[in-house]
Scaffold this motif. Structure first.
Motif, PDB file in Angstrom:
ATOM      1  N   SER A 132     -13.326 -23.472  50.012  1.00  0.00           N
ATOM      2  CA  SER A 132     -11.997 -23.608  49.812  1.00  0.00           C
ATOM      3  C   SER A 132     -11.169 -22.350  48.208  1.00  0.00           C
ATOM      4  CB  SER A 132     -11.409 -25.037  49.921  1.00  0.00           C
ATOM      5  OG  SER A 132      -9.951 -24.967  48.772  1.00  0.00           O
ATOM      6  N   GLY A 133     -12.261 -22.759  47.772  1.00  0.00           N
ATOM      7  CA  GLY A 133     -11.619 -22.020  46.480  1.00  0.00           C
ATOM      8  C   GLY A 133     -12.318 -20.513  46.505  1.00  0.00           C
ATOM      9  N   CYS A 134     -13.963 -20.482  46.934  1.00  0.00           N
ATOM     10  CA  CYS A 134     -13.936 -18.830  46.959  1.00  0.00           C
ATOM     11  C   CYS A 134     -13.886 -17.577  48.261  1.00  0.00           C
ATOM     12  CB  CYS A 134     -15.973 -18.680  46.623  1.00  0.00           C
ATOM     13  SG  CYS A 134     -16.119 -20.284  44.691  1.00  0.00           S
ATOM     14  N   CYS A 135     -14.127 -18.793  48.963  1.00  0.00           N
ATOM     15  CA  CYS A 135     -13.885 -17.819  50.111  1.00  0.00           C
ATOM     16  C   CYS A 135     -12.501 -17.049  51.434  1.00  0.00           C
ATOM     17  CB  CYS A 135     -14.936 -18.448  51.337  1.00  0.00           C
ATOM     18  SG  CYS A 135     -16.337 -19.316  51.167  1.00  0.00           S
ATOM     19  N   LYS A 136     -11.683 -17.809  50.690  1.00  0.00           N
ATOM     20  CA  LYS A 136     -10.047 -17.071  50.709  1.00  0.00           C
ATOM     21  C   LYS A 136      -9.071 -17.567  49.653  1.00  0.00           C
ATOM     22  CE  LYS A 136      -8.048 -22.309  51.231  1.00  0.00           C
ATOM     23  NZ  LYS A 136      -7.402 -22.306  50.642  1.00  0.00           N
ATOM     24  N   LYS A 153      -8.882 -29.499  50.942  1.00  0.00           N
ATOM     25  CA  LYS A 153      -7.769 -29.106  49.848  1.00  0.00           C
ATOM     26  C   LYS A 153      -8.265 -27.784  49.302  1.00  0.00           C
ATOM     27  CE  LYS A 153      -8.360 -34.100  50.299  1.00  0.00           C
ATOM     28  NZ  LYS A 153      -9.089 -35.680  49.282  1.00  0.00           N
ATOM     29  N   GLU A 154      -7.560 -27.980  48.293  1.00  0.00           N
ATOM     30  CA  GLU A 154      -7.769 -26.821  47.403  1.00  0.00           C
ATOM     31  C   GLU A 154      -7.879 -27.420  45.795  1.00  0.00           C
ATOM     32  OE1 GLU A 154      -5.565 -23.042  49.534  1.00  0.00           O
ATOM     33  OE2 GLU A 154      -4.471 -24.314  48.214  1.00  0.00           O
ATOM     34  N   TYR A 155      -8.394 -26.342  44.970  1.00  0.00           N
ATOM     35  CA  TYR A 155      -8.469 -27.315  43.673  1.00  0.00           C
ATOM     36  C   TYR A 155      -8.016 -25.933  42.946  1.00  0.00           C
ATOM     37  CZ  TYR A 155     -11.806 -29.171  46.739  1.00  0.00           C
ATOM     38  OH  TYR A 155     -12.144 -29.591  47.814  1.00  0.00           O
ATOM     39  N   ARG A 156      -7.377 -26.521  41.417  1.00  0.00           N
ATOM     40  CA  ARG A 156      -6.857 -25.632  40.013  1.00  0.00           C
ATOM     41  C   ARG A 156      -7.342 -25.371  39.082  1.00  0.00           C
ATOM     42  NH1 ARG A 156      -0.754 -28.276  41.253  1.00  0.00           N
ATOM     43  NH2 ARG A 156      -0.796 -27.692  43.486  1.00  0.00           N
ATOM     44  N   CYS A 162     -12.332 -15.601  41.312  1.00  0.00           N
ATOM     45  CA  CYS A 162     -10.549 -16.068  41.366  1.00  0.00           C
ATOM     46  C   CYS A 162     -11.368 -17.672  40.510  1.00  0.00           C
ATOM     47  CB  CYS A 162     -10.102 -16.624  42.530  1.00  0.00           C
ATOM     48  SG  CYS A 162      -9.832 -15.151  43.601  1.00  0.00           S
ATOM     49  N   ASN A 163      -9.403 -17.835  40.562  1.00  0.00           N
ATOM     50  CA  ASN A 163      -9.993 -18.991  39.496  1.00  0.00           C
ATOM     51  C   ASN A 163      -9.877 -20.714  40.322  1.00  0.00           C
ATOM     52  OD1 ASN A 163      -9.320 -18.402  36.594  1.00  0.00           O
ATOM     53  ND2 ASN A 163      -7.255 -18.407  36.883  1.00  0.00           N
ATOM     54  N   SER A 164      -9.731 -20.186  41.765  1.00  0.00           N
ATOM     55  CA  SER A 164      -9.339 -21.215  42.751  1.00  0.00           C
ATOM     56  C   SER A 164     -11.131 -21.112  42.834  1.00  0.00           C
ATOM     57  CB  SER A 164      -8.536 -20.875  44.140  1.00  0.00           C
ATOM     58  OG  SER A 164      -9.500 -20.277  44.273  1.00  0.00           O
ATOM     59  N   CYS A 165     -11.980 -20.293  42.683  1.00  0.00           N
ATOM     60  CA  CYS A 165     -13.313 -20.225  43.499  1.00  0.00           C
ATOM     61  C   CYS A 165     -14.501 -20.950  41.853  1.00  0.00           C
ATOM     62  CB  CYS A 165     -14.222 -18.803  42.761  1.00  0.00           C
ATOM     63  SG  CYS A 165     -15.587 -18.707  43.682  1.00  0.00           S
ATOM     64  N   ARG A 166     -14.026 -20.761  40.790  1.00  0.00           N
ATOM     65  CA  ARG A 166     -13.940 -21.763  39.306  1.00  0.00           C
ATOM     66  C   ARG A 166     -13.677 -23.249  39.856  1.00  0.00           C
ATOM     67  NH1 ARG A 166     -12.539 -16.784  37.644  1.00  0.00           N
ATOM     68  NH2 ARG A 166     -14.427 -15.133  35.421  1.00  0.00           N
ATOM     69  N   ALA A 220      -8.621 -33.167  43.879  1.00  0.00           N
ATOM     70  CA  ALA A 220      -8.700 -32.045  45.031  1.00  0.00           C
ATOM     71  C   ALA A 220      -6.775 -32.405  45.328  1.00  0.00           C
ATOM     72  CB  ALA A 220      -9.067 -33.205  45.817  1.00  0.00           C
ATOM     73  N   HIS A 221      -6.410 -30.838  45.865  1.00  0.00           N
ATOM     74  CA  HIS A 221      -5.455 -31.272  46.139  1.00  0.00           C
ATOM     75  C   HIS A 221      -5.172 -31.122  47.275  1.00  0.00           C
ATOM     76  CE1 HIS A 221      -2.855 -31.406  41.920  1.00  0.00           C
ATOM     77  NE2 HIS A 221      -4.726 -30.471  41.947  1.00  0.00           N
ATOM     78  N   ALA A 222      -3.881 -32.311  48.354  1.00  0.00           N
ATOM     79  CA  ALA A 222      -4.011 -32.243  49.884  1.00  0.00           C
ATOM     80  C   ALA A 222      -3.435 -31.158  50.153  1.00  0.00           C
ATOM     81  CB  ALA A 222      -4.022 -33.461  50.496  1.00  0.00           C
ATOM     82  N   LEU A 223      -3.369 -30.316  51.472  1.00  0.00           N
ATOM     83  CA  LEU A 223      -2.638 -29.616  51.553  1.00  0.00           C
ATOM     84  C   LEU A 223      -1.489 -30.032  52.670  1.00  0.00           C
ATOM     85  CD1 LEU A 223      -4.266 -26.051  51.388  1.00  0.00           C
ATOM     86  CD2 LEU A 223      -2.305 -27.264  49.520  1.00  0.00           C
ATOM     87  N   ALA A 224      -0.685 -29.807  53.292  1.00  0.00           N
ATOM     88  CA  ALA A 224      -0.009 -30.233  54.724  1.00  0.00           C
ATOM     89  C   ALA A 224      -0.561 -29.748  55.488  1.00  0.00           C
ATOM     90  CB  ALA A 224       1.270 -30.458  54.539  1.00  0.00           C
ATOM     91  N   GLY A 225      -1.024 -30.220  57.222  1.00  0.00           N
ATOM     92  CA  GLY A 225      -1.267 -29.967  58.293  1.00  0.00           C
ATOM     93  C   GLY A 225      -2.683 -29.180  57.826  1.00  0.00           C
ATOM     94  N   LYS A 226      -3.937 -29.159  56.737  1.00  0.00           N
ATOM     95  CA  LYS A 226      -4.762 -28.355  56.788  1.00  0.00           C
ATOM     96  C   LYS A 226      -5.942 -29.434  56.641  1.00  0.00           C
ATOM     97  CE  LYS A 226      -2.652 -24.349  56.123  1.00  0.00           C
ATOM     98  NZ  LYS A 226      -2.598 -23.281  56.413  1.00  0.00           N
TER      99      LYS A 226
END
Length: 272
Positions: free
Chosen positions: A166-170, A110-113, A211-215, A101-107
């Motif tokens: 995080s990956g599928c809804c935004k 997390k997001e995923y690749r 999206c690939n982020s959703c996958r 998981a990739h942390a985001l500043a001020g969030k």
């Protein structure tokens, strides 16, 4: 009846009883639901239930009535199960070794690749048929519906989203979409930063489900679940080894009784 036969009989009687609700659950899924997500689950559930039922009958009858050939079949199946369980556990740890998981500043989320995960897992979600079934599951679960409570950018930034949400809804943060509400975003001028930037759609039935982020979010969930399953499998593996050892003793007892009965029959026929 010797202790090993009794233990084998009791264990298989319990699994025999448990197989009945498993089969019933599969039949209920088949009769009450028609979505692709549930269809994907119903036949494996029915198959597993029937398999456990048949194996349990073989183990119960073979141990209680000392039928050596049934116990031989039972032991062969148990041996194959132990080997398969061991192989699956090792495989699960290997293919889920990558993916972070990739942390985001001020969030708060997390997001995923997708590229972070093993190539084997990537190929599974890149397959169109597989992903269509997964999308059906995500749609049935309505994973994005709970995000409507976030009315401002500030409250959304503090939200703790699941990997799938995080990956599928935004849209991915790198795209630079402007928040309007939790599932409605204003498109940026440059959409070429990432392929997902063009894939995002404000249509509530689409969003970022392609999206690939959703996958990647789905794969992170799978990784987490597989790791838990693999840990449980270690316990099951040890349990099966113990049951297999006890069943071997029951098989030996059945063989000895067959040999003894054959010897008595031979003596009788010889007139002794």
């Amino acid at each position: 009846m010797k202790l090993s036969n009794q233990l084998t009989g009791i264990v298989n009687l319990v699994t025999l009883v448990l197989s009945i609700p498993i089969i019933g659950a599969g039949i209920w899924l088949a009769s009450k639901h028609s979505t692709d997500c549930v269809k994907f689950l119903q036949w494996p559930v029915i198959f597993i239930g029937i398999f456990i039922l048949l194996v349990s009958i073989a183990g119960f009858v073979g141990s209680c009535f000392r039928v050596a050939w049934l116990l031989w079949i039972y032991l062969l199946i148990m041996f194959l199960l132990i080997v398969l369980l061991f192989c699956f556990t090792v495989f699960a740890f290997v293919v889920t070794n990558n993916g972070a998981a990739h942390a985001l500043a001020g969030k708060g989320y997390k997001e995923y690749r997708l590229s972070d995960f093993s190539s084997w897992l990537q190929k599974r979600v890149e397959n169109k048929d597989n992903w269509r079934k997964i999308q059906s599951c995500l749609s049935d679960a309505q994973i994005c519906s709970s995000l409507s409570e976030y009315k401002s950018q500030a409250s959304f930034d503090k939200a703790t989203l699941s990997p799938a949400q995080s990956g599928c809804c935004k849209p991915p943060s790198v795209c630079g979409y402007v928040f309007q509400n939790a599932t409605m975003w204003i498109s940026p001028l440059n959409l070429d930063i990432d392929t997902d930037c063009r894939t995002w759609n404000n249509n509530q039935s689409q969003l970022c489900f392609s999206c690939n982020s959703c996958r990647a979010g789905v794969l992170y969930n799978i990784k987490h679940d597989w790791r838990k399953v693999a840990a449980v499998n270690i316990t099951v593996f040890i349990f099966l080894i113990v049951i297999y050892a006890v069943s071997c003793a029951a098989f030996r007892n059945a063989r000895q009784e067959d040999h003894h009965n054959g010897y008595r029959k031979h003596r009788f026929e010889q007139g002794y």
